[in-house]
Design an enzyme around this catalytic site. Structure first.
Site, PDB file in Angstrom:
ATOM      1  CG  HIS A 210      -0.633   0.257   2.358  1.00  0.00           C
ATOM      2  ND1 HIS A 210       0.033  -0.648   3.302  1.00  0.00           N
ATOM      3  CD2 HIS A 210      -0.376   1.457   3.342  1.00  0.00           C
ATOM      4  CE1 HIS A 210       0.523  -0.165   4.433  1.00  0.00           C
ATOM      5  NE2 HIS A 210       0.150   1.039   4.201  1.00  0.00           N
ATOM      6  CG  ASP A 211       2.344   3.509   2.796  1.00  0.00           C
ATOM      7  OD1 ASP A 211       1.337   4.318   2.370  1.00  0.00           O
ATOM      8  OD2 ASP A 211       2.257   3.573   4.234  1.00  0.00           O
ATOM      9  CE  LYS A 214       4.066   6.864   3.354  1.00  0.00           C
ATOM     10  NZ  LYS A 214       3.831   6.636   4.817  1.00  0.00           N
ATOM     11  CG  HIS A 239       2.046   7.703  -0.319  1.00  0.00           C
ATOM     12  ND1 HIS A 239       1.612   8.430   0.588  1.00  0.00           N
ATOM     13  CD2 HIS A 239       1.664   6.461  -0.006  1.00  0.00           C
ATOM     14  CE1 HIS A 239       0.603   7.945   1.379  1.00  0.00           C
ATOM     15  NE2 HIS A 239       0.652   6.737   1.235  1.00  0.00           N
ATOM     16  CG  HIS A 263      -3.544   3.137   1.191  1.00  0.00           C
ATOM     17  ND1 HIS A 263      -2.786   3.510  -0.269  1.00  0.00           N
ATOM     18  CD2 HIS A 263      -2.764   3.783   1.925  1.00  0.00           C
ATOM     19  CE1 HIS A 263      -1.573   4.194   0.386  1.00  0.00           C
ATOM     20  NE2 HIS A 263      -1.591   4.351   1.513  1.00  0.00           N
ATOM     21  CG  HIS A 264      -3.756   7.638   2.535  1.00  0.00           C
ATOM     22  ND1 HIS A 264      -3.559   7.974   3.982  1.00  0.00           N
ATOM     23  CD2 HIS A 264      -2.387   7.168   2.247  1.00  0.00           C
ATOM     24  CE1 HIS A 264      -2.351   7.296   4.339  1.00  0.00           C
ATOM     25  NE2 HIS A 264      -1.888   6.914   3.253  1.00  0.00           N
TER      26      HIS A 264
HETATM   27 FE   LIG Z   1      -0.200   5.468   2.674  1.00  0.00          FE
END
Ligand SMILES: [Fe+2]
Length: 343
Positions: A210-211, A214, A239, A263-264
């Site tokens: 998910h991240d 970044k 991101h 996801h955010h």
């Molecule tokens: Fe995130």
């Protein structure tokens, strides 16, 4: 096929039946039948390479018998016997799968020739059939090899992703293992929702990834311990889209793309990148949003101490319906969260 080919002769008249037996018996194993019913009994109990059927018979005529033979033993070649007067009927028989026809009275050479032709066709059909089944086996083993190679590629890709994730862990100010724990909490939520195995696997993949976006965010912003400026927060907000772009060329991760991208998002539509709300947000993204927040709250971060379990639960209640899908917040309140703080 036996070493001596087997031939079934069916004719209600003794004369032609015996004539055929005499012509063929030196080279073949010949069985004779005087009517269709008897012929079908023989076919029930043994295999014949070739059948010679008289067209005009009292009980079951040759055309009907041809149909039954082709149904019962499709590989048996069939030759019809006819008188001059019914050559048309014989031609019709050819259309129904007979190999050829013999005209009474028989010429020895014609009988031998047609039988040889029939047996040759029987042999080549059997060879083609064998070759086909060999090809099917090869095909099956190739399919297995391709599947194994594909699974290996998936496995290696996920290993690469995990090392990328470890690189993000090292860049980010979050505690080590954040993605793995988000995957664990997401799986607990997914299991409580009774999601099928395939959905759970997808959820776990998406949670690990998910991240991943970044990786494209400057380290000084990720590691910043003081409040982010508006401009810095705008950069951080990129991101999810970067992550979705990174994984979208990978076919087996296609279903994870919208989950990573959203996801955010927040349940009330105040999240990012698109500000979509409630059911518009993919279920996997709503689950990861809850799991992500739980792990963040349970972890010590440079700008915030870890919350206690009761504080985490309070936060889930307060943000139910705004940040979190209320149904998922409800489930999260019931699952057994670890009491230890991370880092
Ligand atoms: Fe995130």
């Amino acid at each position: 096929m036996n070493s001596t080919p087997r031939i079934l002769v069916v004719d209600d008249e003794l004369g032609p039946r015996e004539a055929l037996r005499m012509i063929l018996r030196d080279d073949y194993d010949v069985v004779t039948a005087s009517n269709g019913s008897q012929a079908l009994d023989y076919l029930d109990n043994s295999e014949f390479d070739l059948a010679i059927l008289d067209i005009r018979m009292p009980d079951i005529n040759g055309i009907e018998l041809l149909e039954k033979v082709k149904k019962k033993a499709p590989e048996t070649e069939v030759v019809m016997i006819t008188a001059y007067a019914s050559v048309d009927t014989a031609t019709n028989a050819l259309r129904n799968g007979a190999l050829d026809y013999l005209i009474k009275p028989f010429e020895i050479s014609a009988v031998k020739e047609v039988v040889e032709k029939g047996l040759a066709r029987r042999t080549s059909s059997a060879a083609i059939k064998n070759r086909l089944s060999e090809l099917q086996v090869t095909n099956e083993s190739l399919r297995y090899e391709i599947e194994r190679a594909y699974n290996n590629i998936q496995k290696h890709y996920m290993e690469t992703v995990r090392s990328l994730v470890a690189a993000i862990d090292a860049k980010d100010s979050y505690t080590k293992g954040h993605q793995e724990r988000v995957a664990m909490f997401s799986t607990l939520l997914g299991e409580a929702l009774n999601l099928p195995r395939g959905e759970l696997d997808l959820l776990q993949q998406a949670a690990i990834l998910h991240d991943i976006g970044k990786i494209g965010i400057p380290e000084q912003i990720l590691r910043k311990t003081t409040k982010l400026t508006v401009e810095e927060f705008e950069i951080i907000k990129q991101h999810p889209a970067i992550g979705a772009e990174i994984i979208s060329p990978v076919e087996f991760l296609n279903d994870a793309v919208p989950i990573v991208l959203h996801h955010h998002e927040k349940y009330d539509g105040t999240g990012y990148p698109e500000g979509i709300s409630s059911e518009q947000i993919p279920l996997g993204a709503r689950i990861i949003a809850v799991a992500d927040a739980i792990d963040a709250m349970l972890s010590d971060r440079p700008y915030a101490r870890a919350k206690s379990l009761s504080q985490v639960r309070e936060e889930l209640r307060v943000c139910s319906g705004t940040h979190f899908d209320p149904e998922l917040a409800e489930i999260a309140l019931k699952i057994d969260l670890p009491s230890r703080r991370f880092r």
